[in-house]
Design a protein around this motif. Structure first.
Motif, PDB file in Angstrom:
ATOM      1  N   CYS A 193      -0.839   1.763  -7.930  1.00 39.06           N
ATOM      2  CA  CYS A 193      -0.412   0.311  -8.330  1.00 39.06           C
ATOM      3  C   CYS A 193       0.634   0.520  -7.942  1.00 39.06           C
ATOM      4  O   CYS A 193       1.130  -0.399  -8.823  1.00 39.06           O
ATOM      5  N   GLY A 194       1.663   0.076  -6.631  1.00 40.14           N
ATOM      6  CA  GLY A 194       3.102   0.559  -6.944  1.00 40.14           C
ATOM      7  C   GLY A 194       3.697   2.103  -7.264  1.00 40.14           C
ATOM      8  O   GLY A 194       3.090   2.345  -8.815  1.00 40.14           O
ATOM      9  N   SER A 195       4.912   2.330  -6.365  1.00 37.37           N
ATOM     10  CA  SER A 195       6.179   3.366  -7.403  1.00 37.37           C
ATOM     11  C   SER A 195       7.534   3.138  -6.667  1.00 37.37           C
ATOM     12  O   SER A 195       7.533   1.838  -6.122  1.00 37.37           O
ATOM     13  N   ARG A 196       8.159   3.871  -6.617  1.00 37.89           N
ATOM     14  CA  ARG A 196       9.652   3.722  -6.549  1.00 37.89           C
ATOM     15  C   ARG A 196       9.606   3.809  -4.930  1.00 37.89           C
ATOM     16  O   ARG A 196      10.325   2.712  -4.252  1.00 37.89           O
ATOM     17  N   LYS A 197       9.428   4.566  -3.747  1.00 36.67           N
ATOM     18  CA  LYS A 197       9.094   4.020  -2.954  1.00 36.67           C
ATOM     19  C   LYS A 197       8.301   3.192  -1.444  1.00 36.67           C
ATOM     20  O   LYS A 197       8.836   2.273  -1.071  1.00 36.67           O
ATOM     21  N   PHE A 198       7.353   2.802  -3.167  1.00 41.30           N
ATOM     22  CA  PHE A 198       6.699   2.438  -2.100  1.00 41.30           C
ATOM     23  C   PHE A 198       6.123   0.910  -3.120  1.00 41.30           C
ATOM     24  O   PHE A 198       5.217   0.772  -4.001  1.00 41.30           O
ATOM     25  N   PRO A 199       7.169  -0.343  -3.066  1.00 38.96           N
ATOM     26  CA  PRO A 199       7.143  -0.712  -4.494  1.00 38.96           C
ATOM     27  C   PRO A 199       6.106  -2.144  -4.052  1.00 38.96           C
ATOM     28  O   PRO A 199       6.460  -3.089  -4.428  1.00 38.96           O
ATOM     29  N   LEU A 200       4.592  -1.610  -3.881  1.00 33.38           N
ATOM     30  CA  LEU A 200       3.722  -3.061  -3.652  1.00 33.38           C
ATOM     31  C   LEU A 200       2.824  -3.208  -4.568  1.00 33.38           C
ATOM     32  O   LEU A 200       2.987  -2.122  -5.862  1.00 33.38           O
ATOM     33  N   LYS A 201       1.805  -4.164  -5.065  1.00 32.14           N
ATOM     34  CA  LYS A 201       1.267  -4.425  -6.038  1.00 32.14           C
ATOM     35  C   LYS A 201       0.310  -3.519  -5.923  1.00 32.14           C
ATOM     36  O   LYS A 201       0.043  -2.264  -6.824  1.00 32.14           O
ATOM     37  N   GLU A 202       0.064  -2.444  -4.950  1.00 36.32           N
ATOM     38  CA  GLU A 202      -1.232  -1.808  -4.535  1.00 36.32           C
ATOM     39  C   GLU A 202      -0.979  -1.106  -3.315  1.00 36.32           C
ATOM     40  O   GLU A 202      -1.883  -1.433  -2.062  1.00 36.32           O
ATOM     41  N   PRO A 203      -0.202   0.106  -3.355  1.00 39.92           N
ATOM     42  CA  PRO A 203      -0.489   0.569  -1.865  1.00 39.92           C
ATOM     43  C   PRO A 203      -1.276   1.263  -1.234  1.00 39.92           C
ATOM     44  O   PRO A 203      -1.635   1.890   0.064  1.00 39.92           O
ATOM     45  N   PHE A 204      -2.569   1.601  -2.179  1.00 38.81           N
ATOM     46  CA  PHE A 204      -3.299   2.087  -2.046  1.00 38.81           C
ATOM     47  C   PHE A 204      -4.554   1.306  -1.072  1.00 38.81           C
ATOM     48  O   PHE A 204      -4.983   1.697  -0.382  1.00 38.81           O
ATOM     49  N   VAL A 205      -4.369   0.335  -1.359  1.00 34.83           N
ATOM     50  CA  VAL A 205      -5.356  -0.899  -0.604  1.00 34.83           C
ATOM     51  C   VAL A 205      -4.570  -1.200   0.773  1.00 34.83           C
ATOM     52  O   VAL A 205      -5.103  -0.896   2.177  1.00 34.83           O
ATOM     53  N   GLU A 206      -2.766  -0.940   0.804  1.00 31.08           N
ATOM     54  CA  GLU A 206      -2.348  -1.066   1.692  1.00 31.08           C
ATOM     55  C   GLU A 206      -3.080   0.283   3.186  1.00 31.08           C
ATOM     56  O   GLU A 206      -2.746  -0.033   4.072  1.00 31.08           O
ATOM     57  N   LEU A 207      -3.118   1.197   2.762  1.00 29.72           N
ATOM     58  CA  LEU A 207      -3.345   3.030   3.399  1.00 29.72           C
ATOM     59  C   LEU A 207      -4.503   2.901   3.532  1.00 29.72           C
ATOM     60  O   LEU A 207      -4.893   2.931   5.003  1.00 29.72           O
ATOM     61  N   VAL A 208      -5.444   2.051   2.715  1.00 26.76           N
ATOM     62  CA  VAL A 208      -6.828   1.925   3.374  1.00 26.76           C
ATOM     63  C   VAL A 208      -6.674   0.652   4.706  1.00 26.76           C
ATOM     64  O   VAL A 208      -7.654   1.196   5.892  1.00 26.76           O
ATOM     65  N   LYS A 209      -6.307  -0.311   4.521  1.00 27.47           N
ATOM     66  CA  LYS A 209      -6.366  -0.897   5.779  1.00 27.47           C
ATOM     67  C   LYS A 209      -5.498  -0.253   6.971  1.00 27.47           C
ATOM     68  O   LYS A 209      -5.524  -1.024   7.679  1.00 27.47           O
TER      69      LYS A 209
END
Length: 973
Positions: A75-91
């Protein structure tokens, strides 16, 4: 590039190199010098590359902190400050696998892709997530993914909400999940295995932000990590990336993550209650599990031997221990399981469909049977067949479309996590040799004596049904929350309301364009525009249509027989589904059911039987119904296989009343255990059956079949002859030449062998008559609420857009992705707290929206009803639209195994789907724009006016919203 032992490559010391012939891979063990991270790389020519990073994460309580942490790091990290990078990867990635898994003692983060750039992107996001997650400073992550107090207003009731909280409420709605929980807490009271790593809903609310952060700080360090790489990749660049971007930022430390061994506890017998619905009958609903601790995870030969023993004793139709327990009347279904993947593996005997009084019979029966078998020796034919079956599965390595590297990586952890050699679980030739020699040397008998018969380290747990138990427990929680709220000052209540509202606001607010740009993605130009063709040839063999699918299968032939089911009545169809559950486990004119099972295990890789319907592409009222015999066999045993197919299809008998009754009761008991767990499948088929003939056919094998098998099980105790006659009647009607189509996936030589031998089967098979009549399903919009003792819901709403004048387009495939990982993800999962939700649009016009382990009911229906409005205003950037297209393609372009390629060929054969049609839909998919999605709003709106609804879930929740339903029903009893 070949790595040299004792060399250093980009910060990694190459510790050893070994060729593993069983998986045709060169294995390298490496250690990252600065951080202490362990690495295993399996180099081979598989383009389906796999990366996984795992951590040893033994919990000390049942707050579910490993599970919530698994959700939250994504649910977001240093380089990827989104709410849910996992979902963006799936998409937006071409992944062939993307997930994370919590085990009792470890947490794994695996990804896979065939695209090199995509593979690097996936590694980047996952590594940043596990090492630098936003959850460490953002308390709202724990609130969303784990749990939080929720109040919409100061005068509203105080409740618990959270994704994992609701997921585990759903998990513990199944009595077998509760059973496992009690087994492990009694066997391992002082170690990680005695608590629930997934989280017990009663304990999850005890998890604090401080403990949450501390858990990550303790375990998520490279020195406690296990990195797995698999496939055809530039390993030098991959190691350079992992070192430069991540591992070199850490120094090696000592991480206390030791998984402690439980000293044996005294054997015990205990009983616990579990809840059933108010209308359920308590008779035959008791469960028992007898579990022994085997206590040696680092011996893969022993683990493989126990899998063979489990099949011989409890899983094979000829299993002697299973038969003895059934004959003793302890229950209606007996099964066995060997659970490895933990430091101290366990072996279990489970009895379902029982009564509490049967508890005292179980251990004596097990001891008597095993004592006799140790004295007289285990049947060598049973052992040989079981070992052949195990060996076939190991060599075939068909994981139903999942990447091979993923499964190999999970297997490696079975020893690697505990300090053993990770390759021991992959190099199985030596194990097979020991096990085959052991058939003649008493090896298996000695194992039974040591680890079961003379093993005092075991427990017998019984789960007893109790009406009102779930409701009382839920009320206790509500009362506790009400009492807690009463102690709070107004300022604290206002604070909870404010935090609840702030979380909802966060969940409803889209990520910024800048944040979305941080996730790397491909371009449409990177995508393969051509749909993969499935080559098959249709020819005639003795007036039987044969679909031949040429493929390299490594000496294995896949031979499947299909018999059309035209001309059967609705009543006959129920017996056909029952036949598919029983055939192959009954006597034939040539063999007893036990001897038949031995023949199947000795000479084939397995035989399965199923009923299915292939829908017409454009019409849900037209379909091809079939009975399928699915088989796989080594090419040299094709002759034996065809003899067995002939014997089973033409020579099965129904005169063994005891055996028939046992199988029927076992089937019914299995449905009792699995119905709630498969609730989403049940409601999907059920809701579409209100308006679709093909789904009426499918529902006849789902909820309607559960109703049928329940009635048949009652009848079996009184008049088994009528059931036998019904089965015999449909079997003779099905297995005729005029109904038959054959599929062969394999080599040209395999086809020649079948062509030579097929006439022997056909010569004894009746010709039969051609028929085109479909089963009659009257459409009735029942809008049912299926009441259970479960604590969450499965909410489905459906319709048919073709019946409203709309056509199918490839853009609907993209819409499925948008809904599952956009609209429904946000509304149902993130904001609603459900475990998940999804949408399906079929080419025949049927569409369905469904939630999974959902704490809501009416709110989810409202989300469905507002979908058309959402689509009419749909607006995302071209980059985001491209991500949805990419994610859709990754879901479609699954690498084919030979068996999957054969199945795809038969789908095209029966449906009339052509390569040109597939390509057209792919072209539409690849060209999908925002305006195309908006244009689908009228289609969805029209289908939603069909207002077909079906919900399975909590009796309390369904009765509370009873005005939504046309009928309220309970599970069959």
């Amino acid at each position: 590039m070949k790595l040299e032992v004792h060399s250093v490559c980009n910060g990694f010391h190459v510790d050893r190199s070994m060729y593993v012939k069983e998986i045709n891979s060169q294995a390298y063990s490496l250690t990252h010098i600065k951080s202490g991270a362990r690495v295993l790389y399996l180099a081979n020519d598989d383009d389906n590359k796999v990366f996984s990073i795992s951590f040893r994460t033994p919990p000390t309580d049942s707050t579910g902190v490993p599970h919530i942490c698994e959700h939250s790091v994504l649910c977001g990290s240093r380089k990827f400050p989104l709410k849910e990078p996992f979902v963006e990867l799936v998409k937006g990635s071409l992944n062939t696998f993307l997930n994370a898994m919590t085990f009792p003692d470890k947490t794994m983060y695996p990804v896979a892709s065939r695209n090199a750039a995509d593979f690097k992107n996936l590694m980047d996001v996952y590594l940043d997530a596990v090492f630098f997650p936003n959850m460490l400073t953002d308390e709202e992550v724990l609130m969303q993914e784990g749990w939080h107090y929720d109040m919409d207003a100061a005068d509203a009731p105080l409740t618990y909400r959270g994704v994992v909280y609701n997921e585990m409420k759903g998990a513990f709605s199944s009595p077998d999940a509760l059973m496992e929980r009690h087994v492990m807490e009694n066997l391992f009271p002082q170690t990680a295995y005695g608590v629930e790593s997934g989280g017990d809903p009663d304990d999850i609310p005890h998890l604090t932000q401080e403990a949450f952060v501390a858990f990550h700080a303790k375990f998520y360090h490279p020195a406690n990590s296990y990195i797995f790489l698999y496939g055809d990749m530039d390993i030098e660049k991959t190691l350079e990336f992992i070192d430069g971007e991540y591992l070199n930022k850490f120094d090696c430390i000592t991480v206390d993550s030791e998984i402690h061994r439980q000293a044996p506890v005294a054997s015990m017998v205990k009983s616990y209650p579990y809840g059933i619905a108010s209308d359920d009958n308590e008779e035959s609903k008791t469960l028992h599990t007898l579990t022994y601790v085997i206590d040696d995870a680092l011996d893969p030969t022993l683990g493989l031997a126990f899998k063979v023993l489990t099949y011989v004793l409890l899983q094979s139709p000829a299993a002697p221990l299973k038969k003895a327990l059934l004959d003793a009347g302890v229950g209606k279904d007996v099964s066995g399981d060997f659970q490895d993947g933990i430091l101290q593996p366990v072996w279990s005997v489970s009895v379902n469909g029982s009564e509490k009084e049967a508890q005292e019979k179980i251990i004596p029966v097990v001891q008597n049977v095993l004592t006799d078998m140790i004295k007289t020796g285990i049947d060598k034919t049973l052992l040989t067949g079981a070992l052949n079956r195990t060996e076939f599965a190991l060599r075939e390595a068909d994981f139903a479309g999942r990447p091979k590297g993923l499964i190999y990586g999970i297997r490696c952890m079975d020893t690697w996590l505990y300090g053993g050699d990770p390759l021991d679980t992959l190099a199985y030739e030596h194990d097979l040799q020991v096990l085959r020699q052991g058939i003649e040397t008493g090896y298996y008998e000695r194992l039974m004596e040591k680890y079961i018969l003379k093993n005092p380290y075991h427990v017998l747990i019984t789960m007893v049904p109790e009406k009102g138990f779930t409701e009382r427990h839920d009320q206790e929680i509500a009362d506790s929350l009400e009492a807690y709220k009463a102690t709070l000052p107004k300022s604290e209540i206002d604070h909870i309301v404010a935090k609840s509202q702030a979380l909802k606001q966060r969940q409803a607010t889209p990520d910024s364009a800048e944040a979305l740009l941080s996730i790397p993605t491909l371009q449409r130009s990177d995508l393969e525009s051509k749909a993969e063709d499935v080559v098959f040839h249709v020819e005639d063999m003795n007036d039987v249509p044969v679909c031949y699918v040429p493929d390299f299968t490594n000496g294995i032939a896949y031979i499947n027989a299909y018999f059309d089911l035209y001309g059967f009545s609705r009543k006959e169809l129920s017996y056909i589904y029952l036949l598919s559950d029983l055939i192959g486990d009954l006597d034939t004119t040539s063999h007893s059911y036990g001897d038949l099972a031995s023949q199947i295990d000795l000479y084939t890789g397995g035989m399965d039987y199923s009923v299915s319907a292939y829908s017409d592409i454009q019409n849900n009222e037209a379909y091809t119904p079939v009975f399928q015999i699915k088989t796989k066999v080594l090419s040299q045993n094709i002759s034996k296989l065809l003899d067995l197919m002939k014997e089973i299809s033409l020579g099965t008998t129904f005169t063994n009343a005891q055996r028939l009754r046992e199988l029927i009761e076992e089937t019914k008991s299995g449905w009792d255990m699995d119905a709630f767990r498969r609730g989403h499948i049940i409601v999907m088929h059920r809701v579409l059956s209100y308006l679709s003939a093909v789904e009426g056919f499918c529902d006849a094998g789902e909820f309607s079949y559960y109703e049928f098998i329940t009635a048949v099980a009652k009848q079996a105790g009184q008049d088994i002859t009528k059931i036998a006659d019904g089965l015999s009647h449909v079997m003779k009607k099905i297995f005729t030449q005029s109904r038959m189509t054959l599929e062969i996936t394999g080599s040209e030589e395999d086809k020649k062998i079948v062509k030579k031998l097929l006439p022997e089967w056909l010569a004894q098979m009746p010709l039969g008559e051609k028929n085109t009549a479909l089963c009659d399903f009257s459409h009735n919009k029942k809008n049912e609420g299926i009441m259970t003792s479960g604590k969450v819901q499965y909410v489905a709403k459906g319709g048919n857009f073709r019946q409203h004048g709309f056509s199918y387009t490839g853009s609907l495939q993209v819409l499925e992705t948008i809904l599952q990982y956009g609209y429904l993800w946000t509304k149902i999962r993130v904001q609603g707290g459900a475990y998940g939700a999804f949408a399906k649009f079929y080419t025949n016009g049927d569409m369905v929206l469904c939630s999974y382990r959902d704490p809501n009911l009416k709110n989810s229906i409202q989300v469905y009803d507002e979908l058309a409005e959402y689509l009419s205003a749909f607006d995302v950037s071209e980059r985001e639209m491209t991500k949805y297209v990419i994610g859709t393609l990754s879901r479609i372009d699954i690498p084919f195994t030979p068996s999957l390629r054969g199945a795809k060929a038969m789908n095209r054969y029966f449906t009339g789907n052509t390569q040109e049609m597939v390509q057209q839909r792919r072209d539409e998919l690849l060209a999908t724009t925002v305006s195309d999605i908006r244009a689908l709003a009228p289609l969805v709106k029209a289908a939603m006016t069909d207002n077909c609804l079906c919900v399975m879930g909590s009796e309390t929740a369904i009765r509370q919203d009873k005005e939504l339903f046309g009928e309220l029903i309970s599970l069959p009893d």
